[in-house]
Write a protein that holds these residues in place. Sequence first.
Motif, mmCIF file in Angstrom:
data_model
loop_
_atom_site.group_PDB
_atom_site.id
_atom_site.type_symbol
_atom_site.label_atom_id
_atom_site.label_comp_id
_atom_site.label_asym_id
_atom_site.label_seq_id
_atom_site.Cartn_x
_atom_site.Cartn_y
_atom_site.Cartn_z
ATOM 1 N N GLU A 43 70.330 25.404 -5.161
ATOM 2 C CA GLU A 43 69.522 25.570 -3.854
ATOM 3 C C GLU A 43 70.280 26.005 -2.700
ATOM 4 O OE1 GLU A 43 65.868 25.426 -1.748
ATOM 5 O OE2 GLU A 43 66.337 25.425 -3.704
ATOM 6 N N ALA A 44 70.192 27.140 -2.132
ATOM 7 C CA ALA A 44 70.909 27.393 -1.044
ATOM 8 C C ALA A 44 70.234 27.241 0.266
ATOM 9 C CB ALA A 44 71.089 29.033 -1.228
ATOM 10 N N CYS A 45 70.849 27.240 1.469
ATOM 11 C CA CYS A 45 70.463 26.858 2.766
ATOM 12 C C CYS A 45 71.157 28.013 3.793
ATOM 13 C CB CYS A 45 70.671 25.700 3.097
ATOM 14 S SG CYS A 45 69.928 25.499 4.698
ATOM 15 N N LEU A 46 70.654 28.670 4.486
ATOM 16 C CA LEU A 46 71.191 29.542 5.621
ATOM 17 C C LEU A 46 71.015 28.901 6.958
ATOM 18 C CD1 LEU A 46 70.107 33.080 4.825
ATOM 19 C CD2 LEU A 46 72.288 32.174 4.261
ATOM 20 N N LEU A 47 72.141 28.372 7.725
ATOM 21 C CA LEU A 47 71.886 27.867 9.018
ATOM 22 C C LEU A 47 71.981 28.919 10.128
ATOM 23 C CD1 LEU A 47 71.782 25.190 10.367
ATOM 24 C CD2 LEU A 47 74.255 25.008 10.564
ATOM 25 N N GLU A 48 70.888 28.699 10.875
ATOM 26 C CA GLU A 48 70.796 29.887 12.078
ATOM 27 C C GLU A 48 70.902 29.208 13.287
ATOM 28 O OE1 GLU A 48 66.785 31.928 12.923
ATOM 29 O OE2 GLU A 48 67.762 33.045 11.192
ATOM 30 N N VAL A 49 71.412 29.912 14.051
ATOM 31 C CA VAL A 49 71.501 29.122 15.615
ATOM 32 C C VAL A 49 70.973 30.283 16.332
ATOM 33 C CG1 VAL A 49 72.811 28.342 17.559
ATOM 34 C CG2 VAL A 49 73.151 27.552 15.003
ATOM 35 N N ASP A 50 69.679 30.277 17.265
ATOM 36 C CA ASP A 50 69.438 31.251 18.095
ATOM 37 C C ASP A 50 69.130 32.589 17.456
ATOM 38 O OD1 ASP A 50 68.319 30.565 20.449
ATOM 39 O OD2 ASP A 50 69.962 31.299 21.696
ATOM 40 N N ALA A 74 67.108 25.938 9.542
ATOM 41 C CA ALA A 74 67.723 25.759 8.260
ATOM 42 C C ALA A 74 66.633 26.417 7.066
ATOM 43 C CB ALA A 74 68.109 24.072 7.645
ATOM 44 N N HIS A 75 67.006 27.620 6.596
ATOM 45 C CA HIS A 75 66.268 28.473 5.791
ATOM 46 C C HIS A 75 66.847 28.186 4.137
ATOM 47 C CE1 HIS A 75 64.915 30.716 9.130
ATOM 48 N NE2 HIS A 75 65.933 31.006 9.197
ATOM 49 N N PHE A 76 65.981 27.334 3.363
ATOM 50 C CA PHE A 76 66.054 26.829 1.966
ATOM 51 C C PHE A 76 65.627 27.992 1.361
ATOM 52 C CE2 PHE A 76 66.361 23.113 4.496
ATOM 53 C CZ PHE A 76 67.631 22.298 4.126
ATOM 54 N N THR A 77 66.242 28.074 0.064
ATOM 55 C CA THR A 77 65.794 28.971 -1.048
ATOM 56 C C THR A 77 64.187 28.561 -1.566
ATOM 57 O OG1 THR A 77 68.023 29.361 -2.027
ATOM 58 C CG2 THR A 77 66.227 30.162 -3.261
ATOM 59 N N SER A 78 64.031 27.512 -2.051
ATOM 60 C CA SER A 78 62.989 26.903 -2.248
ATOM 61 C C SER A 78 62.154 25.939 -1.463
ATOM 62 C CB SER A 78 62.823 26.336 -3.880
ATOM 63 O OG SER A 78 63.682 27.236 -4.641
ATOM 64 N N LEU A 79 62.698 25.243 -0.460
ATOM 65 C CA LEU A 79 62.215 24.261 0.343
ATOM 66 C C LEU A 79 61.807 24.702 1.487
ATOM 67 C CD1 LEU A 79 64.729 21.505 -0.824
ATOM 68 C CD2 LEU A 79 62.830 21.762 -1.603
ATOM 69 N N GLY A 80 61.732 25.911 1.711
ATOM 70 C CA GLY A 80 60.913 26.292 3.078
ATOM 71 C C GLY A 80 62.198 26.160 4.229
ATOM 72 N N THR A 81 61.583 26.407 5.590
ATOM 73 C CA THR A 81 62.472 26.611 6.790
ATOM 74 C C THR A 81 62.110 25.227 7.628
ATOM 75 O OG1 THR A 81 62.667 28.664 6.860
ATOM 76 C CG2 THR A 81 62.755 27.716 9.114
ATOM 77 N N VAL A 82 63.173 24.607 7.898
ATOM 78 C CA VAL A 82 63.067 23.550 8.958
ATOM 79 C C VAL A 82 63.688 23.999 10.383
ATOM 80 C CG1 VAL A 82 63.630 21.199 9.174
ATOM 81 C CG2 VAL A 82 63.343 22.025 7.017
ATOM 82 N N THR A 83 62.934 23.667 11.525
ATOM 83 C CA THR A 83 63.646 24.233 12.746
ATOM 84 C C THR A 83 63.684 23.082 13.563
ATOM 85 O OG1 THR A 83 61.380 24.877 13.472
ATOM 86 C CG2 THR A 83 62.738 26.517 12.496
ATOM 87 N N VAL A 84 64.454 23.163 14.658
ATOM 88 C CA VAL A 84 64.408 22.270 15.876
ATOM 89 C C VAL A 84 64.934 23.056 16.972
ATOM 90 C CG1 VAL A 84 65.151 20.175 14.623
ATOM 91 C CG2 VAL A 84 66.887 21.706 15.226
ATOM 92 N N THR A 85 64.569 22.513 18.200
ATOM 93 C CA THR A 85 64.923 23.057 19.311
ATOM 94 C C THR A 85 65.643 21.792 20.366
ATOM 95 O OG1 THR A 85 63.544 25.008 19.273
ATOM 96 C CG2 THR A 85 64.284 24.505 21.428
ATOM 97 N N GLY A 86 66.628 21.790 21.097
ATOM 98 C CA GLY A 86 66.878 20.843 21.932
ATOM 99 C C GLY A 86 66.237 20.997 23.297
ATOM 100 N N VAL A 87 66.164 19.965 24.102
ATOM 101 C CA VAL A 87 65.282 20.079 25.356
ATOM 102 C C VAL A 87 66.177 18.843 26.096
ATOM 103 C CG1 VAL A 87 63.275 18.547 24.566
ATOM 104 C CG2 VAL A 87 63.193 19.959 26.579
ATOM 105 N N GLU A 88 66.207 18.768 27.234
ATOM 106 C CA GLU A 88 66.905 17.736 28.133
ATOM 107 C C GLU A 88 65.715 16.962 28.234
ATOM 108 O OE1 GLU A 88 69.543 17.091 28.940
ATOM 109 O OE2 GLU A 88 70.616 19.016 29.186
#
Length: 263
Positions: free
Chosen positions: A183-190, A249-263
Motif C-alpha cells: 500500500e503506497a502513499c504520496l505525501l504532498e505539501v502545497d 496523503a494520497h494512498f493507493t487504496s485508502l483514499g486521500t487524507v488532508t490537513v491545513t494549518g491555521v493559527e
Amino acid sequence: MSGQGWSAARIADQLLRAESTVTAQASILAEWDGLDLETAYEAQDIALRIRVARGETITGVKLGVTSKAKQQQVGVDSPSTAWLTDAMILPIGEPVPLGRMIHTRAEPEIAFVMGRRLEGPGVSAATALAAVDHVVGAIELIDSRYSGYKFSMMDAVADNNSSGLYVTGPIAVRPESLDLGLEACLLEVDGEVVDSATGAAVHGHPAEALAFAANTLAERGLAIEPGWVVLTGGMTDAVPVRPGVGIAAHFTSLGTVTVTGVE
C-alpha cells in the motif's frame, strides 16, 4: 547529573504542563541521566491516568520509530508505543490548531481499527491482522515538547511519542482486501509531492507493527481493545505544518487524507 527530585510522576507532570502551556523544554535525559525506558513508560502511563481523570477517553495506541531509518537516527532497534485519547482526534475537514501546539509536524500512516481484543504475548502478524475490523489512511500531527525536536528515545517515550492530534480518512477497507506491505502513499505539501513510501516502511509490514504493540503492551499487563485505533507509525519523514499550507496523503487504496494549518 543528579537524580535527586526526579521521578516518573514528576516527568509526567512536567510534560503535561509543557503541553498545556505550549512551552518547549530541554531533554529530560540531558538533565537526568537516570531516565531509562522503564521509567519513561511509567511516566507515560501516569500521564494517561491523569488524562483519563480529567475526562479524556482512551481511543487507541500509536507506534513510533517503526522505520529502520528512524531507528538508526535515534540509535534503537525496535519501535515504541504510546497512547491516543479522544482529545487528540482532529475531525475530517477541521484545520490544525497550530496555536495549541509547539512545533507541529505531519506524517502519513496506515491505521487499524480493531474488531476484537488483541492481547500478547506471542502475537504474530497474522494473529494481529485477524483482530482488525478495518483499515484507514491517517495523518498524525506530532508535537514534541522538547526544544528543537531534540530528544532521546527515552525522552520521546516519556512524552507519549510526541503525541499531538490525528485525523483518519473516510475510506474503510477490510484488511484481507489489501496488500498492506505494498500500500503506497504520496505525501504532498502545497500541491508538490515531497515524499513517498509503502507499508513495508512500517516495521517491515503494518501488521508486524500491530503485533509488536500488542506484545509490548502485554509486558505491562495491557491489551489493545475492540474499537481502538492503532496508528502504525510514520510511512515517510514528518513535514512541518504551517498556516495556510495544505498537506495531503494520497494512498493507493485508502483514499486521500488532508490537513491545513491555521493559527
